[in-house]
Design an enzyme around this catalytic site. Structure first.
Site, PDB file in Angstrom:
ATOM      1  N   ILE A 175       0.857  -1.181   0.000  1.00 46.16           N
ATOM      2  CA  ILE A 175       0.000   0.000   0.000  1.00 46.16           C
ATOM      3  C   ILE A 175       0.892   1.229   0.000  1.00 46.16           C
ATOM      4  CG2 ILE A 175      -1.757   1.289   1.279  1.00 46.16           C
ATOM      5  CD1 ILE A 175      -2.840  -1.387   2.241  1.00 46.16           C
ATOM      6  N   LEU A 191       8.980   3.598  -0.677  1.00 44.41           N
ATOM      7  CA  LEU A 191      10.324   3.727  -0.133  1.00 44.41           C
ATOM      8  C   LEU A 191      11.197   2.595  -0.653  1.00 44.41           C
ATOM      9  CD1 LEU A 191       9.551   4.811   3.524  1.00 44.41           C
ATOM     10  CD2 LEU A 191       9.797   6.196   1.464  1.00 44.41           C
ATOM     11  N   GLY A 195       8.555  -3.725  -0.815  1.00 44.43           N
ATOM     12  CA  GLY A 195       8.521  -4.788  -1.808  1.00 44.43           C
ATOM     13  C   GLY A 195       8.352  -4.309  -3.233  1.00 44.43           C
ATOM     14  N   GLU A 238       0.676 -12.332   0.234  1.00 43.72           N
ATOM     15  CA  GLU A 238      -0.462 -11.682   0.877  1.00 43.72           C
ATOM     16  C   GLU A 238      -1.774 -12.342   0.467  1.00 43.72           C
ATOM     17  OE1 GLU A 238       2.931  -8.825   0.805  1.00 43.72           O
ATOM     18  OE2 GLU A 238       1.989 -10.102  -0.707  1.00 43.72           O
ATOM     19  N   ASP A 287       0.729  13.739   6.881  1.00 41.49           N
ATOM     20  CA  ASP A 287       0.821  12.291   7.049  1.00 41.49           C
ATOM     21  C   ASP A 287       0.582  11.882   8.494  1.00 41.49           C
ATOM     22  OD1 ASP A 287       3.367  12.324   8.493  1.00 41.49           O
ATOM     23  OD2 ASP A 287       4.288  12.853   6.586  1.00 41.49           O
TER      24      ASP A 287
END
Length: 494
Positions: A175, A191, A195, A238, A287
């Site tokens: 996400i 970042l 993944g 997932e 954020d």
């Protein structure tokens, strides 16, 4: 509780008074955030805005705005039951063969759940009931929210980004927020250690100059959404974990324009690619820290196809100073973390991530201390064992007579059992969240461990204090006569 899709889940939430439909026109620009924030802080329901101003597509917010709804999304009745999810993950992380017939019988439910791990591939799916491609792609038709006054642009927040590296069979679900910069353009803010970013880096090395396929699913079923934010073992996908939660295999379908597989029941799917070298400045955005982050460059995601269900629902959220939805998720997922940590470190009694610590930046651990230096070993273990805690700045370790979830207890332990010089561990030049502007260098900063345990021989040369304890006979006697004393006129006092 099993949900085939997001709509199944919303039906149940509505039946239980956990969903509120908002028919009044509300603007996705700032107004939805204000309503959602007030509702979440009051412990209120999920919100379905049926008439967002300027759009025909409803907006779903606060879906996981209480720990109870997170537990429900994982198929559990309440938050305490999430410990069982953690035990299952701990088992999958380091499975052990049964030690005998009795152990086999005890582990049978876990082995049965494993049967739901493989995905079920469909030829056609609800998420492809409507297809838009080429010049007809227009992200401006989706009611993407602008959450805070100084945000740079509308922002997709709950997209499940699907990628696959060139040398992997398994897909990655992550996400990552996505800034709208054009009718078919988004900025993919991932970042470097995540993944999706790792898949992209490997792709660029293996296929220089070639476009990297990406798909983003919006409004998947709750098990799949939560599977993307849960600390699943690196060897477990997932989708497989979502199947375990749901109790049925995750249904997926191949995308129209690439070979990636997306949740078949998703409300909306964005398909496209990242062109290596195409970057754009992202932000600023408010954020989860409660601040606006600095501007930085990230890859641009070009959308070539939008597929969706009939009468699609746009799933969104906002992030801000806790409490917000990520903080609530952190509180619930805390229960999942505990058994995983205890599997590796049996001496851990409890583990707590206070939501006011921005979900993961501070951890309190209680242990059954067994030797001098034990607390420092646990600190290092927390920082290194699960990737979710590589950004945890502060780890406080206390004895098991301290309630990790009670600041009164924790502060008492810090102020009475710590010498600042002896019992503080500082580690420099460690990975830190890019959003943490307090670090001297973006993405690189220090960590602090606080040993608030009772000190053992070898850790101190002084006689250690003995805690004050009440006389149990006196306590029992006063309990017996308390009502007669009538001090508060309402029975026993704490």
């Amino acid at each position: 509780m099993k949900y085939n899709d997001l709509r199944d889940f919303l039906t149940l939430l509505e039946q239980q008074g956990e969903l509120k439909r908002i028919t009044l026109p509300v603007d996705p620009h700032l107004e939805i955030t204000e309503i959602a924030d007030r509702t979440l802080r009051a412990g209120g329901p999920a919100l379905l805005f049926e008439n967002p101003k300027g759009y025909s597509m409803p907006v779903l917010c606060n879906l996981f705005g209480t720990p109870k709804r997170v537990a429900m999304g994982m198929g559990q009745e309440d938050v305490s039951a999430l410990r069982e999810v953690g035990k299952l993950l701990a088992f999958l992380k380091e499975p052990e063969p049964p030690k005998g017939f009795r152990d086999l019988f005890d582990k049978l439910p876990q082995f049965k759940q494993v049967l739901n791990m493989p995905t079920k591939r469909l030829r056609g799916a609800p998420c492809q009931q409507k297809i838009v491609s080429g010049d007809d792609v227009d992200l401006n038709r989706i009611p993407i929210m602008t959450c805070w006054p100084e945000d740079a642009a509308p922002l997709i927040t709950w997209g499940l980004t699907v990628t696959r590296g060139p040398h992997k069979e398994r897909q990655n679900l992550g996400i990552y927020r996505q800034q709208l910069i054009g009718k078919n353009k988004l900025i993919m803010r991932w970042l470097s250690h995540r993944g999706g970013a790792l898949d992209y880096q490997e792709w660029c090395a293996a296929h220089p100059g070639e476009r990297f396929p990406v798909s983003v699913a919006l409004g998947a079923d709750p098990a799949t959404i939560l599977g993307a934010v849960t600390p699943v073992p690196d060897t477990l996908s997932e989708y497989a974990f979502a199947g375990l939660l749901r109790g049925t295999k995750t249904e997926v379908v191949k995308c129209i324009s690439n070979d990636l597989e997306v949740p078949a029941s998703a409300e909306i799917v964005l398909e496209g690619y990242i062109d290596p070298g195409e970057m754009a400045p992202e932000g600023p955005y408010g954020d989860h820290t409660g601040y606006y982050n600095e501007v930085d460059s990230f890859p641009v995601f070009t959308v070539t196809h939008i597929t969706q269900r009939e009468d699609a629902i746009y799933h969104s959220t906002y992030t801000g100073r806790p409490p917000d939805e990520p903080a609530v998720l952190g509180v619930a997922l805390n229960e999942v973390f505990v058994p995983i940590l205890q599997k590796q470190f049996p001496e851990i009694v409890d583990f707590y991530l206070p939501p006011e610590g921005c979900s993961y930046r501070l951890a309190v651990v209680t242990i059954k201390k067994q030797y001098a230096g034990h607390a420092k070993r646990v600190m290092m273990g927390v920082w290194s064992f699960l990737r979710q805690f590589m950004y945890t700045k502060f780890v406080i370790v206390c004895d098991d007579d301290v309630n990790a979830r009670d600041w009164n207890d924790v502060i008492w332990a810090i102020t009475t059992r710590m010498d600042p010089a002896r019992d503080t561990v500082l580690v420099e030049n460690t990975p830190i969240d890019y959003l943490d502007f307090a670090s001297p260098v973006s993405g690189l900063g220090s960590k602090m461990g606080l040993d608030a345990t009772n000190k053992w021989p070898g850790e101190t040369q002084r006689e250690w204090g003995r805690p004050i304890k009440k006389d149990p006979d006196v306590v029992a006697h006063i309990d017996a006569i308390w009502d007669e004393l009538a001090i508060f006129n309402n029975g026993k006092s704490a």
